[in-house]
Design a protein around this motif. Sequence first.
Motif: not given
Length: 387
Positions: A152-158, A119-128, A111-117
């Motif tokens: 912060g994606a899929y809170r109470k939606k998994t 990766v983080f931007i892609s997840l925000i764009k496609n999910h959050t 989960r440390y890969r979250i600090i890769n900019p």
Amino acid sequence: MKITFYSNFLNHHQLPFCIEMYKRLGKDFTFVATEMIPEERLKLGYEDMNDKYSFVLTTYQNQKNYEKALKLGVESDVVIIGSAPDEFIKDRIKQNKLTFRYSERIFKRGRYRIINPRVFISLIKNHTRYRKRNLYMLCASAYTAADFRLVGAYRKKTFKWGYFPEVLEYKVDELMEKKQHTVPKILWVGRLLSLKQPEDAIRVARMLKSSGYSFQMNIIGSGEKEYILKNLIRQYDLDGNINMLGTMTPEEVRGYMEESNIFIFTSDFNEGWGAVLNEAMNSGCAVVASHAIGSVPFLIRNRKNGLIYKNGDIKNLYNCVKDLIENPEWCNELGVEAYKTLKEMWNAECATDRLDRLINALLTEDKVEFTNGPCSEAELISHKYKY
């Protein structure tokens, strides 16, 4: 109701679910395959199913099919999308139509890969950014929900989901009779890769032999670690205890599972789901599995229908196997409970029933709350061993 399921290619882990959907919906169910099955999979014994079933639409064959797949992405009442391009749901999400993503965990390498900019931007764009949309997550790993929660994606939606290989029906007494041997049979199945940690099984075999236990271990699979494993077997003088059997068809593997008492599943956190666990439990094996494997926290209730050990802890793994060898009645009991888990709950028919109820609840804003099993809430699970 029209439901479309997008993925890369149809395989035997998804087929039973697709057949159940087609039984219920007929021509209103479509599986969209966006890639040809890789040659590597065919060499491993996989069947090319993309052209075999009438409910499959292949986008790579011609432009007409591709455009039809795009149209289904907008027109379908419900869409499930796994390993397929987001272009098929882009307009759908804008229209806020009910959509399920279907995903294993995204941080298999940590989960440390979250600090890769990137990766983080892609997840925000496609999910959050779609957190308020009619978009939900079918988790094909117990660790999926926690991975996506980091952004912060899929809170109470998994929801708990997974893969649903064919569940064979046995007469339990006859199945367990196949497992009556003068010495216990231990089985390991998988590609011989680093993430599968097959050498852990051999180290346990060495410990069992050193402690004076009689056993027979079969290892099915091939891969880059084959030469290393054969050297370990010779080094530890285990030629009389371990058989390296190479690659087999799924049907042949099932035959070995049916005759095995104990199934060892040693993969690390890189194992997304691990459908071999479904098959071993369905075959009445007493499973000893690493806590890191995506399917394990969903399918196994520790010491009830299998044993969970701490990933990488060889002594813990050894003690679990030793306990089963010393207590053959308990070993059989765990195998029977494992079989019941697949026969009664973790199968394509039950999953399809529950998904249908979940879909209707989401469309009508009602509540359907399953306490466990497919479509129950996927809680956040950390990497720490807690069993």
